[in-house]
Every structure is written in C-alpha cells, then in structure tokens.
Design a protein around this motif. Structure first.
Motif, PDB file in Angstrom:
ATOM      1  N   CYS A  40      41.766   8.273  18.309  1.00  0.00           N
ATOM      2  CA  CYS A  40      40.351   7.922  18.222  1.00  0.00           C
ATOM      3  C   CYS A  40      39.678   8.333  19.524  1.00  0.00           C
ATOM      4  O   CYS A  40      40.348   8.673  20.491  1.00  0.00           O
ATOM      5  CB  CYS A  40      40.168   6.436  17.936  1.00  0.00           C
ATOM      6  SG  CYS A  40      40.759   5.327  19.236  1.00  0.00           S
ATOM      7  N   THR A  41      38.353   8.291  19.528  1.00  0.00           N
ATOM      8  CA  THR A  41      37.585   8.695  20.705  1.00  0.00           C
ATOM      9  C   THR A  41      36.849   7.500  21.281  1.00  0.00           C
ATOM     10  O   THR A  41      36.135   6.787  20.565  1.00  0.00           O
ATOM     11  CB  THR A  41      36.582   9.807  20.336  1.00  0.00           C
ATOM     12  OG1 THR A  41      37.310  10.890  19.747  1.00  0.00           O
ATOM     13  CG2 THR A  41      35.843  10.310  21.555  1.00  0.00           C
ATOM     14  N   LEU A  42      37.027   7.285  22.581  1.00  0.00           N
ATOM     15  CA  LEU A  42      36.373   6.194  23.285  1.00  0.00           C
ATOM     16  C   LEU A  42      34.900   6.510  23.521  1.00  0.00           C
ATOM     17  O   LEU A  42      34.463   7.657  23.368  1.00  0.00           O
ATOM     18  CB  LEU A  42      37.062   5.942  24.633  1.00  0.00           C
ATOM     19  CG  LEU A  42      38.488   5.423  24.579  1.00  0.00           C
ATOM     20  CD1 LEU A  42      39.121   5.473  25.963  1.00  0.00           C
ATOM     21  CD2 LEU A  42      38.509   4.007  24.035  1.00  0.00           C
ATOM     22  N   SER A  43      34.141   5.505  23.965  1.00  0.00           N
ATOM     23  CA  SER A  43      32.715   5.686  24.229  1.00  0.00           C
ATOM     24  C   SER A  43      32.444   6.694  25.341  1.00  0.00           C
ATOM     25  O   SER A  43      31.380   7.302  25.381  1.00  0.00           O
ATOM     26  CB  SER A  43      32.071   4.341  24.573  1.00  0.00           C
ATOM     27  OG  SER A  43      32.704   3.777  25.703  1.00  0.00           O
ATOM     28  N   ASP A  44      33.424   6.910  26.241  1.00  0.00           N
ATOM     29  CA  ASP A  44      33.250   7.898  27.318  1.00  0.00           C
ATOM     30  C   ASP A  44      33.755   9.288  26.914  1.00  0.00           C
ATOM     31  O   ASP A  44      33.959  10.149  27.758  1.00  0.00           O
ATOM     32  CB  ASP A  44      33.939   7.425  28.601  1.00  0.00           C
ATOM     33  CG  ASP A  44      35.451   7.306  28.468  1.00  0.00           C
ATOM     34  OD1 ASP A  44      35.985   7.568  27.370  1.00  0.00           O
ATOM     35  OD2 ASP A  44      36.094   6.948  29.468  1.00  0.00           O
ATOM     36  N   SER A  45      33.972   9.505  25.622  1.00  0.00           N
ATOM     37  CA  SER A  45      34.394  10.788  25.022  1.00  0.00           C
ATOM     38  C   SER A  45      35.860  11.136  25.257  1.00  0.00           C
ATOM     39  O   SER A  45      36.292  12.226  24.919  1.00  0.00           O
ATOM     40  CB  SER A  45      33.524  11.957  25.489  1.00  0.00           C
ATOM     41  OG  SER A  45      32.201  11.721  25.100  1.00  0.00           O
ATOM     42  N   ALA A  46      36.641  10.229  25.835  1.00  0.00           N
ATOM     43  CA  ALA A  46      38.065  10.474  26.017  1.00  0.00           C
ATOM     44  C   ALA A  46      38.791  10.161  24.711  1.00  0.00           C
ATOM     45  O   ALA A  46      38.436   9.217  24.005  1.00  0.00           O
ATOM     46  CB  ALA A  46      38.617   9.608  27.139  1.00  0.00           C
ATOM     47  N   GLU A  47      39.807  10.962  24.414  1.00  0.00           N
ATOM     48  CA  GLU A  47      40.589  10.738  23.205  1.00  0.00           C
ATOM     49  C   GLU A  47      41.837   9.933  23.547  1.00  0.00           C
ATOM     50  O   GLU A  47      42.530  10.218  24.525  1.00  0.00           O
ATOM     51  CB  GLU A  47      40.994  12.068  22.573  1.00  0.00           C
ATOM     52  CG  GLU A  47      41.735  11.895  21.271  1.00  0.00           C
ATOM     53  CD  GLU A  47      42.109  13.222  20.618  1.00  0.00           C
ATOM     54  OE1 GLU A  47      42.470  13.185  19.437  1.00  0.00           O
ATOM     55  OE2 GLU A  47      42.059  14.258  21.291  1.00  0.00           O
TER      56      GLU A  47
END
Length: 157
Positions: A40-47
């Motif tokens: 999934c992708t976090l709010s800071d765009s990190a996967e």
C-alpha cells in the motif's frame, strides 16, 4: 587477445565486489526466497510492502515489511518476524500503515515507518554475512590485478 580477456576478468571482479558491498533491502531474511503478499502507499507517497519468505524445509517461514519512498532512496526492511503470530496483510490509511497479524495488529505512522528505515525495530539484530566480506575480497583482488598490469616505464623498450 589474452590481455583483453584478462581486462574483462579484472573488471568483472571489481563490478561484482562493488555489487556485493551495496547493502540489500533486508537486514534479515533472504529477498530471493520472498514473495510479495500485500502493499500500500502511505500519505507521504512511500510504498510499504509485506513479503513472506520460505527457505525450504529446514527453515521456518518469515515475514518482512519494507518501506520504499519515492525518489532515489532504496527499499529498506523496517520489520522482520520469524515467529508466531505471522503477518498476514497490511493496509494504509491517513495516519500510517496497519499490519494484520495472528494477534494484535501492528500500527505505524508514516513518520515511524520512515524512522525504522534508519534503525530497524527493536529486537531486529543485524547479522554479519559473508556477502560484504566476499565483496571486499573481490574488489581487492580486481584492484590488485589491475595494479599489477599497469604500464611501466621500462615497458616501452
């Protein structure tokens, strides 16, 4: 022709040594024996990715969670587990990532996940492997061979 073959061998030794010295994504477990289970992708765009690893009949199943920010930073392991309860799924929400286990879920904020890139979770012991030692040996051997075949002043005669 023999000189060109030797140059290729020396170059391969050096490139292989450098490749082995570059750290992999995991501090524990073997990425070659892992399969992706969820991401999934976090709010800071990190996967964030959950992997399950199986080393064969003698090794127990392990689970690895990695963090992969956008940009040039490499994917890094932030959580490793080789005991019960196992890790089964993960999902991201506005605050971070929730990792489903056979017991209580593990919840990490985006900031905590980023911090775990630098120092993995408590109890995760980094093990010294043969990889960096072998990489250094290959690099030194290739460099020594290059040095021994360098042009010298008396070679012109």
């Amino acid at each position: 022709m023999r000189l060109a073959g030797g140059a290729i061998i020396r170059a391969l030794l050096i490139v292989s040594g450098v490749f082995l010295l570059i750290p992999g994504r995991n501090t524990q477990g073997d990425p070659w024996h892992e399969r992706e289970m969820a991401s999934c992708t976090l709010s800071d765009s990190a996967e964030v990715t959950l992997y399950q690893g199986e080393g064969g009949g003698s090794e127990p199943t392990w689970y690895s969670v990695t963090h992969n920010p956008r940009g040039l930073e490499r994917e890094r392991q932030i959580l490793y587990r080789s005991r019960s309860p196992g890790l089964y799924d993960l999902f991201c929400d506005s605050t971070g990532v929730v990792i489903q286990t056979g017991g209580e879920p593990i919840t990490l904020t985006a900031k905590q996940a980023r911090q775990l890139r630098e120092s993995p979770a408590a109890g995760a012991r980094s093990r010294l492997t043969v990889r960096p030692v072998f990489g250094a040996v290959l690099l030194i051997a290739g460099g020594a061979l290059l040095w021994s075949l360098r042009p010298r002043r008396d070679d012109d005669v």
